[in-house]
Scaffold this motif. Structure first.
Motif, PDB file in Angstrom:
ATOM      1  N   SER A 185       3.585   0.205 -14.822  1.00 23.18           N
ATOM      2  CA  SER A 185       2.477  -0.171 -15.707  1.00 23.18           C
ATOM      3  C   SER A 185       1.648  -1.305 -15.131  1.00 23.18           C
ATOM      4  CB  SER A 185       3.014  -0.584 -17.083  1.00 23.18           C
ATOM      5  OG  SER A 185       3.942  -1.671 -16.954  1.00 23.18           O
ATOM      6  N   TRP A 240       7.542  -1.975 -14.937  1.00 25.69           N
ATOM      7  CA  TRP A 240       7.466  -1.042 -16.047  1.00 25.69           C
ATOM      8  C   TRP A 240       7.714  -1.884 -17.293  1.00 25.69           C
ATOM      9  CZ3 TRP A 240       8.975   0.106 -11.254  1.00 25.69           C
ATOM     10  CH2 TRP A 240       8.607   1.334 -10.681  1.00 25.69           C
ATOM     11  N   ALA A 243       4.495   5.520  -5.422  1.00 27.09           N
ATOM     12  CA  ALA A 243       4.702   5.474  -6.869  1.00 27.09           C
ATOM     13  C   ALA A 243       3.917   6.546  -7.603  1.00 27.09           C
ATOM     14  CB  ALA A 243       4.329   4.094  -7.399  1.00 27.09           C
ATOM     15  N   GLN A 244       2.882   7.082  -6.957  1.00 28.41           N
ATOM     16  CA  GLN A 244       2.096   8.143  -7.585  1.00 28.41           C
ATOM     17  C   GLN A 244       2.935   9.405  -7.787  1.00 28.41           C
ATOM     18  OE1 GLN A 244      -1.452   8.750  -5.231  1.00 28.41           O
ATOM     19  NE2 GLN A 244      -2.112   6.612  -5.451  1.00 28.41           N
ATOM     20  N   GLY A 245       4.025   9.511  -7.049  1.00 28.86           N
ATOM     21  CA  GLY A 245       4.894  10.673  -7.183  1.00 28.86           C
ATOM     22  C   GLY A 245       5.975  10.508  -8.228  1.00 28.86           C
ATOM     23  N   SER A 253       6.977   8.523 -14.135  1.00 28.08           N
ATOM     24  CA  SER A 253       6.404   7.406 -14.897  1.00 28.08           C
ATOM     25  C   SER A 253       6.072   6.283 -13.929  1.00 28.08           C
ATOM     26  CB  SER A 253       7.400   6.899 -15.948  1.00 28.08           C
ATOM     27  OG  SER A 253       7.733   7.913 -16.868  1.00 28.08           O
ATOM     28  N   PRO A 254       4.835   6.180 -13.470  1.00 26.39           N
ATOM     29  CA  PRO A 254       4.450   5.112 -12.531  1.00 26.39           C
ATOM     30  C   PRO A 254       4.537   3.745 -13.192  1.00 26.39           C
ATOM     31  CG  PRO A 254       2.838   6.903 -12.569  1.00 26.39           C
ATOM     32  CD  PRO A 254       3.744   7.110 -13.734  1.00 26.39           C
ATOM     33  N   SER A 290       0.838  -1.209   0.000  1.00 26.55           N
ATOM     34  CA  SER A 290       0.000   0.000   0.000  1.00 26.55           C
ATOM     35  C   SER A 290       0.868   1.253   0.000  1.00 26.55           C
ATOM     36  CB  SER A 290      -0.924   0.006   1.223  1.00 26.55           C
ATOM     37  OG  SER A 290      -1.823  -1.082   1.174  1.00 26.55           O
ATOM     38  N   TRP A 329       1.100  -4.083 -11.488  1.00 21.89           N
ATOM     39  CA  TRP A 329       1.390  -4.525 -10.122  1.00 21.89           C
ATOM     40  C   TRP A 329       1.095  -6.016 -10.022  1.00 21.89           C
ATOM     41  CZ3 TRP A 329       3.567  -1.344  -6.457  1.00 21.89           C
ATOM     42  CH2 TRP A 329       3.564   0.029  -6.724  1.00 21.89           C
ATOM     43  N   LYS A 339       2.481   1.704  -3.496  1.00 26.43           N
ATOM     44  CA  LYS A 339       1.563   2.243  -4.509  1.00 26.43           C
ATOM     45  C   LYS A 339       1.336   3.732  -4.303  1.00 26.43           C
ATOM     46  CE  LYS A 339      -0.899  -2.042  -5.572  1.00 26.43           C
ATOM     47  NZ  LYS A 339      -2.195  -2.782  -5.516  1.00 26.43           N
ATOM     48  N   LEU A 340       1.236   4.145  -3.054  1.00 27.87           N
ATOM     49  CA  LEU A 340       1.047   5.561  -2.771  1.00 27.87           C
ATOM     50  C   LEU A 340       2.286   6.357  -3.178  1.00 27.87           C
ATOM     51  CD1 LEU A 340      -0.834   7.687  -1.480  1.00 27.87           C
ATOM     52  CD2 LEU A 340       0.311   7.219   0.699  1.00 27.87           C
TER      53      LEU A 340
END
Length: 321
Positions: A222, A243, A214-216, A219-220, A208, A224, A211-212
């Motif tokens: 592609s 990716w 990675a929003q920053g 290029s997040p 969790s 999970w 994922k939070l």
């Protein structure tokens, strides 16, 4: 002339009645030895010694661990089971990871009233475990022995070392240890429960956070938890994040440490497969997601640059088993 009894004419009977040189005083009395003679021999300077009430060691030297365990079992009576540190060690855990001089912890049926004394702690329980025999000694199963030890420890560092040892070298799963804590007495369980709960939930918690975080990223990921395969269809792994367009994978370690050697070996094998397929791998400890998120982002951005500069490896996603 007074009659001295069979033991005087046949001293070998003493050893026959004993186990590891340990014997009940009542068994000696069956050989026509008076209680006065027994306890006179146990006085300072005498040839014997009293280990526990009614339990005699037939020499005056320092008792061995085996003799102390034998004495404890004789003191407890039928169905007594060794638990705690001694049971953990006899199950194969390292004595160095155990608390020093904890005494002998024994379990007895709840209806039996035998008091703790000397070096033995007698615990009456309605949850008598099915014993595991090791060299003739009845032991509580390792999960029970571990939790019985943990709830009697006073320092969190000792609890931490014990639980890691039980999981890593004893093969105990954190969930199984938690279940045992849930079913037993609640005294002394707060610290081990907190540690085990963290280890059980750390996977979902770390994912969790990842994922939070990675929003920053510019290029997040592609995908999970997607299974990836090489050009021949060989399974490579199921990374936490992928990716796909550049062949970059991100793995969040399940634990801060590898509990079992097999876990570590599997991680090495997985990373070797990734490398052979040309993937760039970033591996992150869960604690870094919490304590150093900027550092994790920096690692991911740097790896993204490296992966982008290389030819894309020939990998694909698949729903194959």
């Amino acid at each position: 002339m007074s009659k001295r009894g069979r033991w005087a004419q046949h001293p070998e009977l003493l050893l026959e009645r004993s186990r590891n040189g340990v014997v009940r005083a009542a068994d000696l009395e069956c050989l026509e030895m008076s209680s006065r003679t027994i306890y006179t021999r146990c006085l300072p300077g005498g040839p014997w010694q009293r280990l526990l009430p009614g339990i005699i060691l037939l020499h005056s030297n320092e008792p061995t661990t085996e003799q102390l365990v034998t004495a404890g079992l004789l003191h407890g009576g039928a169905d007594t089971v060794v638990t705690g540190t001694e049971a953990c060690v006899r199950h194969g855990l390292r004595r160095a990871a155990m608390p020093s001089d904890p005494g002998l912890h024994l379990l007895i049926p709840h209806e039996r009233k035998v008091r703790s004394t000397g070096f033995v702690t007698m615990e009456r329980t309605i949850r008598m475990p099915a014993p595991v025999l090791r060299h003739g000694v009845p032991l509580a199963p390792l999960i029970r022995a571990t939790t019985d030890t943990a709830r009697r420890l006073k320092h969190s560092e000792q609890v931490d070392a014990l639980l890691i040892e039980a999981i890593q070298n004893g093969g105990c799963h954190p969930k199984a240890l938690l279940r045992e804590l849930d079913h037993g007495t609640q005294r002394g369980t707060a610290v081990p429960r907190r540690m085990l709960t963290g280890w059980v939930d750390i996977r979902s918690m770390a994912e969790s956070r990842a994922k939070l975080l990675a929003q920053g990223l510019p290029s997040p990921p592609s995908h999970w938890n997607a299974a990836i395969y090489d050009s021949t269809g060989r399974y490579l792994g199921r990374p936490d994040a992928l990716w796909e367009d550049i062949g970059l994978v991100w793995e969040i370690d399940s634990f801060e440490f590898h509990f079992r050697k097999a876990d570590y070996a599997r991680t090495i094998e997985r990373n070797t497969r990734y490398a052979a397929a040309g993937l760039v791998v970033v591996q992150t400890l869960p604690s870094r997601l919490r304590d150093d998120p900027e550092g994790v982002l920096s690692d991911l951005n740097a790896a993204h640059g490296v992966a982008t500069a290389r030819p894309r490896p020939d990998i694909h996603l698949s729903t194959a088993a």
